[in-house]
Design an enzyme around this catalytic site. Structure first.
Site, short mmCIF file in Angstrom:
data_model
loop_
_atom_site.label_atom_id
_atom_site.label_comp_id
_atom_site.label_asym_id
_atom_site.label_seq_id
_atom_site.Cartn_x
_atom_site.Cartn_y
_atom_site.Cartn_z
N CYS A 64 -1.82 2.11 -4.51
CA CYS A 64 -0.68 2.28 -5.43
C CYS A 64 -0.30 0.95 -6.09
CB CYS A 64 0.49 2.86 -4.64
SG CYS A 64 2.07 2.85 -5.50
N CYS A 87 3.42 0.01 -5.82
CA CYS A 87 3.69 -0.37 -4.43
C CYS A 87 3.35 -1.83 -4.21
CB CYS A 87 2.90 0.49 -3.46
SG CYS A 87 3.25 2.26 -3.53
#
Length: 104
Positions: free
Chosen positions: A29, A32
Site C-alpha cells: 500500500c 500506508c
C-alpha cells in the site's frame, strides 16, 4: 511502533489501560508507506500515555474484518476496549495530531 497480530489484539489493545491507535496497513500500500514515518514521529511524543500498533491486514485478516476495515490505511483509536474514532486514507501530520488529541 510495534507490530501486532490477531492473536495479541485482545491483550494488547482491548485490555489496555491506555488509549491505543492501531494502523491497519499492507506492505503493498503506497499511502500506508507515506503515513508510516509520520505516525512513527508522532508516536514518539506519546510514549507511556498512548500505545501505537501496526497490523498487517494480509497477515492478520480477522481483526480488520471484525472492525470493518475496507480501505487502507485505516487508523482506529481504542479506549477501554472500544473503538472511539477512525480515519481512512493518508492523513497529514497536523490532522493526525488533532485526530489523536481529540480522542485521548
Amino acid at each position: 511502533m510495534q507490530f501486532i497480530d490477531d492473536a495479541a489484539f485482545k491483550s494488547e489493545v482491548l485490555d489496555s489501560q491506555e488509549p491505543v491507535l492501531v494502523d491497519f496497513f499492507a506492505e503493498w500500500c503506497g499511502p500506508c508507506k507515506m503515513l508510516s514515518p509520520v505516525l512513527e514521529e508522532i508516536a514518539a511524543n506519546y510514549d507511556g500515555s498512548m500505545k501505537f500498533f501496526k497490523m498487517n491486514i494480509d497477515e492478520s485478516p480477522d481483526t480488520p474484518n471484525h472492525y470493518g476495515v475496507r480501505s487502507i490505511p485505516t487508523l482506529i483509536i481504542f479506549k477501554n476496549g472500544e473503538p472511539v474514532d477512525k480515519r481512512i486514507g493518508y492523513v497529514e501530520k497536523n490532522r493526525l495530531q488533532s485526530f489523536i488529541e481529540n480522542n485521548i
